[in-house]
Design an enzyme around this catalytic site. Structure first.
Site, PDB file in Angstrom:
ATOM      1  N   ASP A 102      19.252   5.711  25.457  1.00  5.72           N
ATOM      2  CA  ASP A 102      19.969   6.421  26.516  1.00  5.72           C
ATOM      3  C   ASP A 102      21.457   6.109  26.341  1.00  5.72           C
ATOM      4  O   ASP A 102      21.837   4.942  26.243  1.00  5.72           O
ATOM      5  CB  ASP A 102      19.475   5.956  27.887  1.00  5.72           C
ATOM      6  CG  ASP A 102      19.964   6.847  29.020  1.00  5.72           C
ATOM      7  OD1 ASP A 102      19.139   7.521  29.643  1.00  5.72           O
ATOM      8  OD2 ASP A 102      21.175   6.837  29.292  1.00  5.72           O
ATOM      9  N   ASN A 127      31.616  13.928  29.414  1.00  3.29           N
ATOM     10  CA  ASN A 127      31.384  15.342  29.704  1.00  3.29           C
ATOM     11  C   ASN A 127      32.317  15.847  30.806  1.00  3.29           C
ATOM     12  O   ASN A 127      32.916  16.915  30.704  1.00  3.29           O
ATOM     13  CB  ASN A 127      29.930  15.533  30.130  1.00  3.29           C
ATOM     14  CG  ASN A 127      29.253  16.668  29.386  1.00  3.29           C
ATOM     15  OD1 ASN A 127      29.726  17.112  28.350  1.00  3.29           O
ATOM     16  ND2 ASN A 127      28.153  17.147  29.920  1.00  3.29           N
ATOM     17  N   HIS A 174      32.408  20.101  28.076  1.00  2.00           N
ATOM     18  CA  HIS A 174      31.083  20.144  27.453  1.00  2.00           C
ATOM     19  C   HIS A 174      31.139  20.174  25.931  1.00  2.00           C
ATOM     20  O   HIS A 174      30.226  19.667  25.265  1.00  2.00           O
ATOM     21  CB  HIS A 174      30.305  21.355  27.970  1.00  2.00           C
ATOM     22  CG  HIS A 174      29.938  21.244  29.413  1.00  2.00           C
ATOM     23  ND1 HIS A 174      29.021  20.315  29.877  1.00  2.00           N
ATOM     24  CD2 HIS A 174      30.360  21.923  30.508  1.00  2.00           C
ATOM     25  CE1 HIS A 174      28.884  20.431  31.182  1.00  2.00           C
ATOM     26  NE2 HIS A 174      29.689  21.396  31.597  1.00  2.00           N
ATOM     27  N   ASP A 215      29.002  17.776  23.702  1.00  3.69           N
ATOM     28  CA  ASP A 215      28.102  18.244  22.637  1.00  3.69           C
ATOM     29  C   ASP A 215      28.391  17.519  21.327  1.00  3.69           C
ATOM     30  O   ASP A 215      27.467  17.205  20.568  1.00  3.69           O
ATOM     31  CB  ASP A 215      28.278  19.750  22.434  1.00  3.69           C
ATOM     32  CG  ASP A 215      27.665  20.569  23.563  1.00  3.69           C
ATOM     33  OD1 ASP A 215      26.962  19.988  24.410  1.00  3.69           O
ATOM     34  OD2 ASP A 215      27.910  21.797  23.595  1.00  3.69           O
ATOM     35  N   ASP A 261      20.989  13.087  27.641  1.00  3.93           N
ATOM     36  CA  ASP A 261      21.506  12.118  26.672  1.00  3.93           C
ATOM     37  C   ASP A 261      20.437  11.082  26.310  1.00  3.93           C
ATOM     38  O   ASP A 261      20.764   9.945  25.982  1.00  3.93           O
ATOM     39  CB  ASP A 261      22.764  11.431  27.218  1.00  3.93           C
ATOM     40  CG  ASP A 261      22.511  10.714  28.540  1.00  3.93           C
ATOM     41  OD1 ASP A 261      21.413  10.865  29.099  1.00  3.93           O
ATOM     42  OD2 ASP A 261      23.411  10.003  29.023  1.00  3.93           O
TER      43      ASP A 261
END
Length: 221
Positions: free
Chosen positions: A64, A72, A77, A81, A109
């Site tokens: 995680d 983010n 975004h 990404d 994530d």
């Protein structure tokens, strides 16, 4: 129609069906992979993990990313990404050893990995290496973006019943404990008690529920 003529007519049809089948299989495989990272989706990962763990002892790792939401929200975004794609690359690098390993993006994530592992002594090296590589900053448009990582793992050969469900619960729980402690990596202790499932009920996540079972002891850092 003569046998020779029949064969001449049938050959292109068979070739066409062969190409159609190949295209269909490729499309099906693509649909079962995460479109951003190219890793397996949860469903296909779990199916293949069952077969891998039934074939012999494996390392199982759950990951995680820590601080991903901040990246983010702060940088957009596209930056998020890029971080996820870099994380997927780290998992793919970790599978460059013995053949047969698989990796997945479980959602958001969260990632997971299963790889054949004959000797448990290699597990800490795998988890530490994953953590160290995942926390290397990613450069996006001249900006250095860094996230932490919580990595938990187990060796299926340590389990009384080394099935996929038990192995993935142990690794997921070790990751959860690492995250509660501020990140890092942890290995589930061989004598940890059996656990109820923890999937989808980590604190602070939508639809989660409080734990009622006893957390396993872990080792690592």
């Amino acid at each position: 129609m003569s046998p020779r003529l029949a064969a001449a007519v049938a050959a292109p049809l068979a070739a066409g069906w062969g190409v159609h089948t190949l295209v269909w299989r490729r499309r099906l495989e693509a649909a079962r992979r995460d479109p951003l990272t190219g890793l397996l989706t949860r469903e296909l990962f779990e199916q293949r993990a069952v077969r891998l763990l039934a074939a012999g002892p494996c390392a199982v790792a759950f990951i995680d990313l820590d601080g991903f939401k901040t990246v983010n929200d702060t940088h957009g975004h596209a930056a998020g990404d890029a971080v996820l794609t870099a994380a997927a690359g780290c998992l793919s690098d970790a599978l460059n050893g013995p053949p047969g390993g698989i990796a997945a993006r479980l959602g958001g994530d969260e990632f997971a990995l299963v790889a054949p592992m004959a000797d448990p002594v290699a597990l800490p090296w795998l988890l530490r290496g994953l953590h160290d590589e995942l926390t290397v900053p990613t450069w996006v448009d001249g900006r250095e973006l860094a996230v932490g990582a919580s990595v938990g793992g187990c060796w299926s050969g340590d389990l009384p019943i080394p099935d996929a469900s038990s192995a993935m619960r142990r690794a997921d729980e070790a990751m959860y404990i690492a995250k509660r402690g501020g990140g890092g990596w942890l290995t589930a202790a061989p004598d940890a008690p059996a656990l109820a499932t923890v999937n989808g009920r980590r604190a602070g996540r939508p639809g989660t529920h409080p734990r009622t079972d006893t957390a396993p002891e872990v080792s690592g850092q």
